[in-house]
Design an enzyme around this catalytic site. Structure first.
Site, PDB file in Angstrom:
ATOM      1  N   GLU A   1       0.863  -1.192   0.000  1.00  0.00           N
ATOM      2  CA  GLU A   1       0.000   0.000   0.000  1.00  0.00           C
ATOM      3  C   GLU A   1       0.888   1.227   0.000  1.00  0.00           C
ATOM      4  O   GLU A   1       1.932   1.257   0.661  1.00  0.00           O
ATOM      5  CB  GLU A   1      -0.902   0.021   1.241  1.00  0.00           C
ATOM      6  CG  GLU A   1      -1.700   1.326   1.319  1.00  0.00           C
ATOM      7  CD  GLU A   1      -2.860   1.306   2.297  1.00  0.00           C
ATOM      8  OE1 GLU A   1      -2.902   0.415   3.150  1.00  0.00           O
ATOM      9  OE2 GLU A   1      -3.725   2.200   2.182  1.00  0.00           O
TER      10      GLU A   1
ATOM     11  N   ASN B   1     -12.433  -2.844   0.384  1.00  0.00           N
ATOM     12  CA  ASN B   1     -11.392  -2.989   1.404  1.00  0.00           C
ATOM     13  C   ASN B   1     -11.985  -2.701   2.772  1.00  0.00           C
ATOM     14  O   ASN B   1     -12.313  -1.563   3.068  1.00  0.00           O
ATOM     15  CB  ASN B   1     -10.250  -2.004   1.156  1.00  0.00           C
ATOM     16  CG  ASN B   1      -9.245  -2.020   2.299  1.00  0.00           C
ATOM     17  OD1 ASN B   1      -8.550  -3.010   2.493  1.00  0.00           O
ATOM     18  ND2 ASN B   1      -9.196  -0.950   3.076  1.00  0.00           N
ATOM     19  N   GLU B   2     -12.134  -3.726   3.552  1.00  0.00           N
ATOM     20  CA  GLU B   2     -12.660  -3.656   4.915  1.00  0.00           C
ATOM     21  C   GLU B   2     -13.760  -2.600   5.079  1.00  0.00           C
ATOM     22  O   GLU B   2     -13.768  -1.824   6.037  1.00  0.00           O
ATOM     23  CB  GLU B   2     -11.540  -3.507   5.952  1.00  0.00           C
ATOM     24  CG  GLU B   2     -10.614  -2.342   5.840  1.00  0.00           C
ATOM     25  CD  GLU B   2      -9.552  -2.319   6.961  1.00  0.00           C
ATOM     26  OE1 GLU B   2      -9.465  -1.282   7.618  1.00  0.00           O
ATOM     27  OE2 GLU B   2      -8.839  -3.308   7.174  1.00  0.00           O
TER      28      GLU B   2
HETATM   29  O1  AHR Z   1      -2.341  -1.650   6.558  1.00  0.00           O
HETATM   30  C1  AHR Z   1      -2.704  -0.396   7.021  1.00  0.00           C
HETATM   31  C2  AHR Z   1      -4.200  -0.158   6.967  1.00  0.00           C
HETATM   32  O2  AHR Z   1      -4.852  -1.032   7.816  1.00  0.00           O
HETATM   33  C3  AHR Z   1      -4.854  -0.400   5.651  1.00  0.00           C
HETATM   34  O3  AHR Z   1      -4.796   0.680   4.810  1.00  0.00           O
HETATM   35  C4  AHR Z   1      -6.267  -0.690   6.010  1.00  0.00           C
HETATM   36  O4  AHR Z   1      -6.898  -1.511   5.084  1.00  0.00           O
HETATM   37  C5  AHR Z   1      -6.175  -1.267   7.390  1.00  0.00           C
HETATM   38  O5  AHR Z   1      -7.037  -0.670   8.258  1.00  0.00           O
END
Ligand code: AHR
Length: 659
Positions: free
Chosen positions: A45, A379-380
């Site tokens: 990321e 994503n989550e």
């Molecule tokens: O890995 C860091 C963050 O943790 C990511 O961006 C997110 O998906 C999670 O909350």
């Protein structure tokens, strides 16, 4: 009809044999169990300067003058830049937006030189905490210039040290009206950790300046617009089976306008749409989708792009609270276009060169497909009506157009709770092939939850543990993760993939800790957790062999230790892993007698030491794996040290297909 009934009865019997009264699968039977070929991968990321100032090898910060207070309230177009008049020249400098290189890249510098003085007038860039350069190495400089005076203008570009000493230089003449790219190679003659790049115009005139760029000539695999070699090599050395990108929260963004749009990140660099990074800095998107795909290919990892499910992060607008609902949806009337973008991504990755998007991939330099197999949607995210409506639309459209793509759904940010439950319910309802679980927990949580997947229903979705880590980079953290990972191998039939997160972080710019790899401008510092991940990925197997490993004291070891035995079909090798997160050494036996012909000599790798130790700048190799050869018997009685991961790789003999 009778045959059908009998077949039905058989199926029922089979199901009863596999599952207990609660519908949970019974513990594994003593036969080899297939392990997902993609079990251990990595999560990339763009946070903590992972891309710009990190893996992306660009050495100039804010090269396009697009930084703004929206990225970070202290930033503007001139962040990391200084007006240079050291030779007593004078003139004016301004940030302009009229007639830029491209509407997507709206800011540039206008330099009006009234008197060039002794050295010229121009700009100085301080890079990301300084520009590290090495004696004897070459650096590729480029810039877009627009000469606005009638006469051609002599230009010099130099790297200087803190005291102004010249480390390397090049000169050229800018003569073209309109925006044109100029490129020079600079040879550096001295080492310097913190150089500056100085661009000087050496005579009176007027000129537009944009996209000032400097790359080391030696990028990873030598690509233009490539990756930083040492960092990329460290990542490649994990031998990850897949790479997830570009996030994380970055994907669903801070509000709808901040959702990551892959199409903004391809094509000529000067035409890409830069944007605020949700982690409060800036994305030049020089490392865009094309570069991500190419990097995956370079390191032999399957690409796993994750796209927003049509909604922004639930924490959008600074509402970083559990359960907060800053989540915003792409307006329904725009969802058609958004879904088309997703379908176009699949064509960009896999389509023939004759297709619209396949042709763009080919034009970028890659006519062959990138073999996209997995696609993450969401994503989550908070599982709301807003989310569900958009997820379903995307899911249905991708399945219809591309049944060959394996879609990964999302089940919230935690290993339990409302979003986890609701995400799973939705996945069950839609029969989503794989769901993405995330958890950041204490090491003790990992030790307590080693049986988490033993009872997952094998008939439901498979699991991608897209983000996980224990809170810390000590040896104890790393071996707790190792214990957990031996259990992921045992459940490698239901856990399809797993990636520790986050991957890399620049020291001094970390938005999140812990990470797998730390770095500064010059060095890379793999953590102990890194070496654990590497051992599992390098020594992954295609089948899990139960009943080979046993500890002497099963009751004691269950909560602090884990062991696995896997076979790698490609080599025939047998790999044993023993992880001990406890304070005493542990003994047990590996019964290799039923595993067929094996070499007696093997390699044993051990990671161990002080449980509180971490690898730091001062002690980068405090804990590293050590490998030595050993000789094994059919019954190998082992004793492994306290706080350790032990991996034994035994040369096997490939079973030929006819056998
Ligand atoms: O890995 C860091 C963050 O943790 C990511 O961006 C997110 O998906 C999670 O909350």
């Amino acid at each position: 009809m009778i045959i059908k009934k009998r077949y039905g009865l058989l199926l029922l019997l089979f199901a009863l044999m596999q599952f207990d009264v609660h519908g949970q699968q019974k513990p594994a039977i003593a036969t080899a169990k297939k392990i997902s070929p993609d079990l251990f991968g990595i999560f990339f990321e763009d946070l903590s300067y992972a891309a710009d100032g990190g893996l992306y090898a660009e050495l100039v910060q804010n090269r396009s003058f697009e930084y703004s207070p929206a990225d970070n309230r202290d930033w503007n177009s001139l962040t990391a830049w200084k007006y240079q008049t050291d030779g007593f020249g004078y003139g004016t400098i301004s940030v302009e937006t009229a007639k830029p290189i491209h509407p997507n890249n709206s800011h540039y510098i206008l330099l009006n030189i009234d008197d060039a003085g002794q050295k010229g007038v121009g700009l100085e860039n301080s890079g990301f905490d300084g520009i590290p350069v090495q004696a004897g190495k070459y650096y590729n400089f480029s810039v877009f210039l627009n000469v606005l005076s009638p006469q051609a203008l002599p230009v010099s570009v130099s790297l200087i040290d803190k005291k102004g000493k010249e480390l390397g230089t090049a000169s050229f003449t800018a003569s073209q009206k309109g925006w044109n790219k100029y490129s020079e190679k600079i040879k550096v003659n001295f080492d310097e950790d913190s150089a500056k790049l100085v661009l000087l115009v050496k005579s009176t005139g007027k000129i537009g300046i944009d996209m000032v760029s400097l790359f080391p000539a030696e990028t990873f695999k030598g690509h233009e617009n490539g990756m930083r070699a040492d960092l990329a090599q460290t990542i490649a050395a994990v031998k990850p089976k897949f790479m997830r990108f570009p996030g994380g929260c970055l994907v669903h963004g801070d509000g709808v306008a901040n959702i990551y749009r892959w199409k903004n990140t391809i094509g000529p660099l000067e035409q890409r749409v830069e944007q605020r990074d949700i982690w409060n800095y800036h994305q030049s998107v020089g490392l865009g989708y094309y570069e991500y795909f190419r990097f995956c290919e370079d390191i032999g990892a399957k690409p796993v792009p994750v796209l927003a499910a049509g909604v922004s992060c639930q924490n959008s607008g600074g509402t970083w609270k559990i359960g907060s609902t800053g989540q915003k949806g792409i307006p329904m009337e725009e969802m058609g276009a958004y879904i088309q973008d997703i379908l176009d991504l699949i064509e960009y990755a896999n389509g023939p060169v004759s297709s619209t998007w396949g042709a763009k991939r080919a034009a970028a330099g890659h006519p062959a497909p990138f073999n996209l197999e997995y696609l993450g949607i969401g994503n989550e995210d908070k599982i709301t009506g807003l989310f569900e409506e958009r997820f379903r639309l995307i899911y249905d459209a991708v399945r219809k157009a591309h049944p060959e793509i394996r879609i990964i759904g999302t089940v919230g940010p935690s290993p339990a709770g409302d979003d986890f439950e609701n995400g799973w319910k939705l996945a069950d309802l839609l029969s989503v092939g794989i769901v993405d679980e995330h958890y950041y927990e204490k090491p003790e949580w990992f030790l307590k939850n080693t049986h988490r997947y033993d009872h997952y229903n094998r008939l439901h979705s498979k699991v991608y543990i897209g983000e996980y880590a224990s809170w810390g980079n000590t040896l104890f953290n790393a071996v707790s993760e190792a214990v957990y990972m031996t259990n992921l191998e045992r459940n490698g039939d239901v856990v399809q993939m797993a990636s520790y997160a986050p991957l890399i972080a620049r020291i001094g710019h970390t938005s999140w800790n812990p990470n797998l790899i730390y770095f500064n401008g010059k060095q890379v510092f793999p953590t102990v957790n890194y070496y654990v991940q590497q051992q599992f990925a390098v020594n992954s197997g295609s089948e899990y062999l139960p009943a080979v490993m046993s500890f002497k004291d099963k009751a004691l070891t269950d909560s602090i230790a884990g062991a696995s035995c896997v076979r790698d079909a490609a080599t025939g090798d047998i790999i044993l892993k023993i992880a001990n997160a406890g304070p005493a050494s542990l003994s047990g036996t590996a019964d290799l007698s039923k595993l067929g012909k094996l070499s007696k000599s093997a390699a044993i790798t051990v990671i161990t030491g002080d449980p509180k130790a971490t690898n730091t700048i001062a002690h980068p190799t405090a804990i590293v794996p050590k490998t030595i050869p050993i000789t094994l018997k059919k019954h190998w009685d082992f004793t492994v040290p306290a706080y350790s991961l032990t991996v034994v790789r035994i040369k096997g003999y490939r079973v030929s297909k006819s056998q």
